[in-house]
Design an enzyme around this catalytic site. Structure first.
Site, PDB file in Angstrom:
ATOM      1  N   ARG A  47      42.343 -69.800 -22.981  1.00 12.45           N
ATOM      2  CA  ARG A  47      41.294 -70.424 -22.172  1.00 12.45           C
ATOM      3  C   ARG A  47      41.519 -71.942 -22.108  1.00 12.45           C
ATOM      4  O   ARG A  47      42.114 -72.536 -23.011  1.00 12.45           O
ATOM      5  CB  ARG A  47      39.895 -70.128 -22.740  1.00 12.45           C
ATOM      6  CG  ARG A  47      39.638 -70.685 -24.168  1.00 12.45           C
ATOM      7  CD  ARG A  47      38.791 -71.942 -24.157  1.00 12.45           C
ATOM      8  NE  ARG A  47      38.574 -72.546 -25.461  1.00 12.45           N
ATOM      9  CZ  ARG A  47      39.318 -73.516 -25.957  1.00 12.45           C
ATOM     10  NH1 ARG A  47      40.368 -73.973 -25.310  1.00 12.45           N
ATOM     11  NH2 ARG A  47      39.046 -74.071 -27.134  1.00 12.45           N
TER      12      ARG A  47
ATOM     13  N   GLU B 217      46.174 -75.615 -28.726  1.00 16.35           N
ATOM     14  CA  GLU B 217      45.815 -75.117 -30.058  1.00 16.35           C
ATOM     15  C   GLU B 217      46.061 -73.606 -30.080  1.00 16.35           C
ATOM     16  O   GLU B 217      45.528 -72.880 -29.229  1.00 16.35           O
ATOM     17  CB  GLU B 217      44.344 -75.395 -30.383  1.00 16.35           C
ATOM     18  CG  GLU B 217      44.003 -74.934 -31.797  1.00 16.35           C
ATOM     19  CD  GLU B 217      42.519 -74.974 -32.106  1.00 16.35           C
ATOM     20  OE1 GLU B 217      42.118 -75.790 -32.945  1.00 16.35           O
ATOM     21  OE2 GLU B 217      41.766 -74.182 -31.507  1.00 16.35           O
TER      22      GLU B 217
ATOM     23  N   LYS C 157      38.499 -71.641 -45.239  1.00 15.83           N
ATOM     24  CA  LYS C 157      37.428 -72.642 -45.215  1.00 15.83           C
ATOM     25  C   LYS C 157      36.347 -72.222 -46.219  1.00 15.83           C
ATOM     26  O   LYS C 157      36.246 -71.043 -46.557  1.00 15.83           O
ATOM     27  CB  LYS C 157      36.832 -72.715 -43.806  1.00 15.83           C
ATOM     28  CG  LYS C 157      37.722 -73.494 -42.844  1.00 15.83           C
ATOM     29  CD  LYS C 157      36.922 -73.947 -41.633  1.00 15.83           C
ATOM     30  CE  LYS C 157      37.711 -74.954 -40.832  1.00 15.83           C
ATOM     31  NZ  LYS C 157      36.991 -75.450 -39.655  1.00 15.83           N
TER      32      LYS C 157
END
Ligand code: 0O2
Length: 257
Positions: free
Chosen positions: A71, A167, A140
């Protein structure tokens, strides 16, 4: 909202922002070219990923890539990030600071495939690796896992070469399942997720990681059984009109089984 650019506006007229028609047209062209460069970069990288996928299928007899989604960030979401991070509002500052305007998410079958695919991408000569964040090795604090790469892709335009950042997020199906649910919960609670749910999400991330390990070990066992059963076999190889009988192991690397 009224459009800033109208057909009835003349060159000498100014919009409410103090820009003349010529300037607005130029801005529109620049913006379009800016956004298009990200779309072209994604097209290039998607082709590269598709080639790797087909080659992998041919050599290893299975498809390591479950799905690929790409996207380009919407202009609204780019502007939100500019304001949130306090960046300058110019195309050059946006290009320099926001590295995830174009994004590709690749879902793989196994963790091993993630690193293999990442290495294959990283070793392509026309791609420059700007950043690697390994949230699989170091999840994380909330439990999020994925491998993130920032790659720079050269895009050959009519009059110049644009180096465009993309990315790339590579994860397993279990990691993707967890991340999409966590994303929904995060927005449902308007980013103030109750502590109990946060803990449960973290536990779910650990369970997802265990599932990944378990599935990978089953897969390895199956591959070993398959290889062992083939190793007793011979294969017939036909070259022109001659038939050769050769051990399977010798032919395996060249075969599309
Ligand atoms: P979207 O809508 O997916 O694009 P930055 O990108 O600079 O704001 P950071 O933390 O340096 O922030 O980047 P990082 O860690 O590489 O993460 C960027 C993207 O990874 C996010 O993009 C998410 O897609 C995904 N991600 C990172 N952490 C989490 C997490 O805890 N949960 C989920 N579900 N996804 C995560 P965006 O722009 O936030 O959103």
């Amino acid at each position: 909202m009224k459009p800033v650019l109208t057909n009835s506006m003349t060159n000498s007229e100014e919009s409410k922002h103090g820009l003349g028609l010529a300037q607005i047209k130029q801005l529109k062209t620049e913006l379009t070219r800016f956004m298009m460069s990200y779309k072209f970069a994604l097209d290039e990288l998607n082709t590269k990923i598709d080639i790797l996928k087909q080659e992998f299928q041919y050599i290893h007899d299975y498809n390591p890539i479950e799905h690929v989604k790409s996207r380009v960030k919407s202009p609204e979401s780019i502007l939100n990030k500019v304001y949130r991070k306090g960046y300058d509002l110019s195309l050059s500052a946006i290009k320099k600071n926001i590295k995830d305007i174009a994004g590709i998410r690749i879902t793989c079958s196994f963790i091993k495939d993630i690193y293999e695919l990442s290495n294959m991408l990283q070793s392509q000569q026309d791609l420059e690796v700007l950043e690697v964040k390994d949230y699989i090795e170091n999840p994380k604090p909330n439990g999020y896992q994925s491998l993130h790469l920032i790659l720079q892709v050269p895009v050959f335009m009519s009059d110049r070469v644009e180096n465009v950042c993309i990315e790339v997020q590579i994860r397993t199906i279990a990691m993707d399942f967890w991340a999409s649910l966590e994303h929904k919960i995060y927005y449902k609670y308007n980013k103030a997720v109750p502590e109990r749910l946060k803990n449960e999400l973290k536990e779910a991330a650990v369970t997802a990681a265990q599932l990944d390990k378990k599935m990978e070990s089953i897969h390895q066992e199956m591959s070993a059984i398959k290889d062992a059963s083939h190793s007793h076999n011979v294969e017939k190889l036909q070259i022109n009109d001659e038939t050769f009988t050769l051990p399977y192991d010798l032919l395996k690397p060249f075969m599309n089984k």
